[in-house]
Design an enzyme around this catalytic site. Structure first.
Site: not given
Length: 106
Positions: A32, A29
């Site tokens: 993230c 991600c």
């Protein structure tokens, strides 16, 4: 930031005496990875008032599923065993500080 697993979630998060921020993330991600250093910085400044933990959703599927975490990053704040704040998506530091102000300025 320390990691938390499905097995530890109840003890480390739900039964904590102080608010706990859990960053739900995954290795793949991109957003993230953008938010992680910001959270580390905030944790360094405010770790005395709120516990900061992260949970890899790929390695720990049970907890995210039970809290309906469908998009990551999702940042949940737990207090007294309940979700009291949920932030979905990456945010700049100023926005995160604003969202968390009730817990870090208490």
């Amino acid at each position: 930031m320390d990691s938390v697993t499905d097995a530890e979630f109840d003890t480390q998060v739900l039964k904590s005496d102080k608010p706990v921020l859990v960053d739900f993330w995954a290795e793949w991600c991109g957003p993230c990875k953008q938010v992680a250093p910001i959270l580390d910085e905030i944790a360094g400044q405010h770790g005395d008032k709120i516990t900061f933990l992260k949970m890899n959703v790929d390695e720990n599927p049970v907890t995210p599923s039970s809290y309906r975490v469908t998009g990551i990053p999702t940042i949940n704040v737990y207090q007294g065993g309940e979700v009291v704040k949920s932030i979905v998506g990456a945010r700049p530091k100023a926005a995160l500080l604003n969202e968390l102000s009730d817990y870090i300025n208490a």
